[in-house]
Write a protein that holds these residues in place. Structure first.
Motif, PDB file in Angstrom:
ATOM      1  N   ASN A 118      -3.280   7.731   1.433  1.00 47.85           N
ATOM      2  CA  ASN A 118      -2.787   6.453   1.959  1.00 47.85           C
ATOM      3  C   ASN A 118      -1.396   6.094   1.450  1.00 47.85           C
ATOM      4  O   ASN A 118      -0.527   5.693   2.212  1.00 47.85           O
ATOM      5  N   LEU A 119      -1.203   6.240   0.136  1.00 46.15           N
ATOM      6  CA  LEU A 119       0.086   5.870  -0.436  1.00 46.15           C
ATOM      7  C   LEU A 119       1.201   6.784   0.074  1.00 46.15           C
ATOM      8  O   LEU A 119       2.277   6.319   0.454  1.00 46.15           O
ATOM      9  N   VAL A 121       1.323   8.474   2.853  1.00 49.37           N
ATOM     10  CA  VAL A 121       1.616   8.197   4.262  1.00 49.37           C
ATOM     11  C   VAL A 121       2.450   6.919   4.391  1.00 49.37           C
ATOM     12  O   VAL A 121       3.387   6.845   5.187  1.00 49.37           O
ATOM     13  N   ALA A 122       2.133   5.904   3.557  1.00 47.94           N
ATOM     14  CA  ALA A 122       2.925   4.674   3.576  1.00 47.94           C
ATOM     15  C   ALA A 122       4.391   4.989   3.257  1.00 47.94           C
ATOM     16  O   ALA A 122       5.305   4.483   3.906  1.00 47.94           O
ATOM     17  N   ILE A 123       4.611   5.840   2.273  1.00 53.63           N
ATOM     18  CA  ILE A 123       5.986   6.183   1.877  1.00 53.63           C
ATOM     19  C   ILE A 123       6.673   7.044   2.940  1.00 53.63           C
ATOM     20  O   ILE A 123       7.858   6.883   3.220  1.00 53.63           O
ATOM     21  N   HIS A 125       6.442   6.795   5.981  1.00 49.36           N
ATOM     22  CA  HIS A 125       6.904   5.972   7.094  1.00 49.36           C
ATOM     23  C   HIS A 125       7.891   4.882   6.692  1.00 49.36           C
ATOM     24  O   HIS A 125       8.240   4.028   7.505  1.00 49.36           O
ATOM     25  N   ARG A 126       8.365   4.917   5.446  1.00 53.86           N
ATOM     26  CA  ARG A 126       9.339   3.905   5.016  1.00 53.86           C
ATOM     27  C   ARG A 126      10.673   4.086   5.743  1.00 53.86           C
ATOM     28  O   ARG A 126      11.080   5.221   6.019  1.00 53.86           O
ATOM     29  N   ILE A 175       8.707  13.000  -5.026  1.00 51.06           N
ATOM     30  CA  ILE A 175       7.947  11.746  -5.109  1.00 51.06           C
ATOM     31  C   ILE A 175       6.476  12.119  -5.191  1.00 51.06           C
ATOM     32  O   ILE A 175       5.932  12.783  -4.311  1.00 51.06           O
ATOM     33  N   VAL A 199       9.863  10.550  -8.995  1.00 49.81           N
ATOM     34  CA  VAL A 199       9.324   9.188  -8.958  1.00 49.81           C
ATOM     35  C   VAL A 199       7.815   9.344  -8.943  1.00 49.81           C
ATOM     36  O   VAL A 199       7.242   9.883  -7.984  1.00 49.81           O
ATOM     37  N   PHE A 201       4.111   7.942  -8.752  1.00 52.11           N
ATOM     38  CA  PHE A 201       3.258   6.807  -8.381  1.00 52.11           C
ATOM     39  C   PHE A 201       1.844   6.974  -8.908  1.00 52.11           C
ATOM     40  O   PHE A 201       1.015   6.076  -8.756  1.00 52.11           O
ATOM     41  N   ALA A 202       1.529   8.123  -9.491  1.00 52.00           N
ATOM     42  CA  ALA A 202       0.170   8.336 -10.007  1.00 52.00           C
ATOM     43  C   ALA A 202       0.032   7.634 -11.353  1.00 52.00           C
ATOM     44  O   ALA A 202       0.949   7.664 -12.163  1.00 52.00           O
ATOM     45  N   PRO A 203      -1.113   6.967 -11.587  1.00 50.67           N
ATOM     46  CA  PRO A 203      -1.276   6.201 -12.825  1.00 50.67           C
ATOM     47  C   PRO A 203      -1.617   7.093 -14.018  1.00 50.67           C
ATOM     48  O   PRO A 203      -2.697   6.981 -14.583  1.00 50.67           O
ATOM     49  N   VAL A 218       6.271   4.421 -11.488  1.00 48.44           N
ATOM     50  CA  VAL A 218       6.020   3.162 -10.804  1.00 48.44           C
ATOM     51  C   VAL A 218       4.573   2.799 -11.103  1.00 48.44           C
ATOM     52  O   VAL A 218       3.662   3.553 -10.776  1.00 48.44           O
ATOM     53  N   SER A 219       4.361   1.673 -11.764  1.00 46.36           N
ATOM     54  CA  SER A 219       3.024   1.388 -12.267  1.00 46.36           C
ATOM     55  C   SER A 219       2.542   0.003 -11.855  1.00 46.36           C
ATOM     56  O   SER A 219       3.105  -1.013 -12.253  1.00 46.36           O
ATOM     57  N   LEU A 220       1.476  -0.016 -11.053  1.00 48.29           N
ATOM     58  CA  LEU A 220       0.867  -1.294 -10.673  1.00 48.29           C
ATOM     59  C   LEU A 220       0.346  -2.000 -11.918  1.00 48.29           C
ATOM     60  O   LEU A 220       0.543  -3.206 -12.094  1.00 48.29           O
TER      61      LEU A 220
ATOM     62  N   LYS B  24      -3.304   4.811 -21.906  1.00 53.94           N
ATOM     63  CA  LYS B  24      -3.457   6.163 -21.365  1.00 53.94           C
ATOM     64  C   LYS B  24      -3.490   7.192 -22.491  1.00 53.94           C
ATOM     65  O   LYS B  24      -4.226   8.184 -22.425  1.00 53.94           O
ATOM     66  N   ASN B 118      -1.662   1.240   5.064  1.00 60.74           N
ATOM     67  CA  ASN B 118      -1.864   2.390   4.164  1.00 60.74           C
ATOM     68  C   ASN B 118      -1.662   2.033   2.698  1.00 60.74           C
ATOM     69  O   ASN B 118      -2.457   2.402   1.845  1.00 60.74           O
ATOM     70  N   ALA B 122      -4.479   1.902  -0.302  1.00 61.81           N
ATOM     71  CA  ALA B 122      -4.315   2.705  -1.523  1.00 61.81           C
ATOM     72  C   ALA B 122      -4.521   1.824  -2.763  1.00 61.81           C
ATOM     73  O   ALA B 122      -5.193   2.221  -3.723  1.00 61.81           O
ATOM     74  N   ARG B 126      -7.550   1.477  -6.124  1.00 57.85           N
ATOM     75  CA  ARG B 126      -7.095   1.845  -7.469  1.00 57.85           C
ATOM     76  C   ARG B 126      -8.187   1.551  -8.501  1.00 57.85           C
ATOM     77  O   ARG B 126      -8.918   0.566  -8.382  1.00 57.85           O
ATOM     78  N   LEU B 227      17.271   7.033 -10.164  1.00 53.32           N
ATOM     79  CA  LEU B 227      17.261   8.492 -10.311  1.00 53.32           C
ATOM     80  C   LEU B 227      18.605   9.071  -9.925  1.00 53.32           C
ATOM     81  O   LEU B 227      19.205   9.880 -10.644  1.00 53.32           O
TER      82      LEU B 227
END
Lengths: 239, 239
Positions: A118-119, A121-123, A125-126, A175, A199, A201-203, A218-220, B24, B118, B122, B126, B227
């Motif tokens: 999902n993530l 695919v979102a990127i 289509h940015r 990415i 970059v 996006f994985a935690p 990039v951290s939620l 982590k 999407n 995602a 989480r 970057l």
């Protein structure tokens, strides 16, 4: 070509974010902008913004008047002076051009995307990929099925082809949008294939050995904690 | 309860990120960690990390020995001293507890998610929502169809119910994953409904009037530019 001194990392990072912000303000049709307004929008004190902008001038002839048509140092300071004549703010276009040149942000860069959940695919289509500076030249996933179902102009590859494609196309930026358990291995493969920046996006905490590879996480969770800490400070202040 | 002085925003933000990183590293079974290692993983100079940690101590009895079982200031400094005996690093658990308490990160917070494309989906999946501190109590979308098709334990609502649900449940944090053109209006609605913080994933500049609402912008373009600026500096250095 004259060698420019390196900017301190926090200045570089704030200026790179400011560049994005100025672009969006330009799209909104704004012509000038004060350090005070930028301060509100970036969440950074306005004296920091003025200091960053003065760092920027240092590589550019230290305010020699008429230097390439760009305003001299003293002129910049005047523009943003509160209350003074002409103190309405910085001219947006000139400021953005200056940052872009100093930071090399107009130089086109190739990127790839690894992980088409999902993530990813979102990127994929940015809109940023249509703006011309960053070119998304490959996207990878380990599911044949997903690769077949996705509709996009970006060339899609199976994850096993990662090293070959990154090397052959000299891709600079990766990415990472893979599941956490696959992130470290994917990062290692990207680094071995000559990637220059990631970059993530994985935690997970990536451990990247090379000094030459820049990693941005990039951290939620990080953003939620920052918010939460600010809320806590408000609560402590107001009881 | 003793009032603690506010931390400067950059320190607060680094500590909040450090808290995630320490969690982590704990999961990886690490017991101690040096400021040097933290520096590599966070991309922040180690002297900055040591300075941040000393800010942290200031609210906690300024190193009074035996203060709640936590190491005194002088002890902290000793732990991380390179080459000295006992200089292997900070004890991870104690350090994380200290940051968590000082920043109020163990206080549970309610959150909602607006936009179930999407990116929203995602985020909905989480793992952070299972860890107990942040509770995702509502997710919104303007498509009935999407709401019906999604399978999740998080209560889903049509976007028109936003104000009512946020008010009634006193939701503190809103996560924006709506399309760019809907972001400002959605932010306004969240603010009017009493939200206290927003994590904005939409690539737009939000204009939030209230001083009391904290906004965090997560920007792919910003990360790519950072970057890119680092890569440019490398290129300038090495010709």
């Amino acid at each position: 070509m004259k060698k420019e001194s390196n900017l301190p990392p926090p200045t570089l990072e704030r200026l790179a974010r400011l560049y994005v912000l100025l672009g969006k303000l330009q799209q909104q049709g704004l012509g000038v902008v004060s350090s005070k307004r930028l301060s509100e929008l970036l969440g950074v004190p306005d004296h920091t913004i003025r200091k960053d902008l003065s760092c920027l001038r240092e590589g550019l002839g230290r305010g020699k008047p008429g230097d390439g048509g760009k305003p001299a140092d003293t002129e910049w300071a005047k523009m943003d002076k509160p209350g003074a004549s002409g103190g309405r703010g910085y001219p947006l276009d000139a400021l953005r051009t200056l940052i872009g040149e100093r930071l090399g942000l107009t130089r086109p860069r190739t990127a790839c995307l690894v992980g088409l959940g999902n993530l990813g695919v979102a990127i994929l289509h940015r809109k940023i990929w249509q703006e011309g500076v960053y070119r998304l030249v490959a996207a990878f996933d380990s599911s044949e099925n997903r690769l077949e179902l996705l509709s996009t102009k970006v060339p899609l590859y199976h994850a096993r082809e990662l090293e070959g494609v990154v090397r052959k196309q000299r891709i600079e930026i990766g990415i990472l949008t893979v599941p956490p358990e696959a992130a470290q291995e994917t990062a290692d493969r990207l680094v071995r294939s000559g990637i220059r920046g990631i970059v993530n996006f994985a935690p997970v905490v990536l451990s990247v050995k090379s000094d030459q590879v820049v990693v941005r996480n990039v951290s939620l969770a990080g953003e939620l904690n920052i918010l939460s800490a600010y809320l806590y400070q408000q609560e402590e202040e107001h009881g």
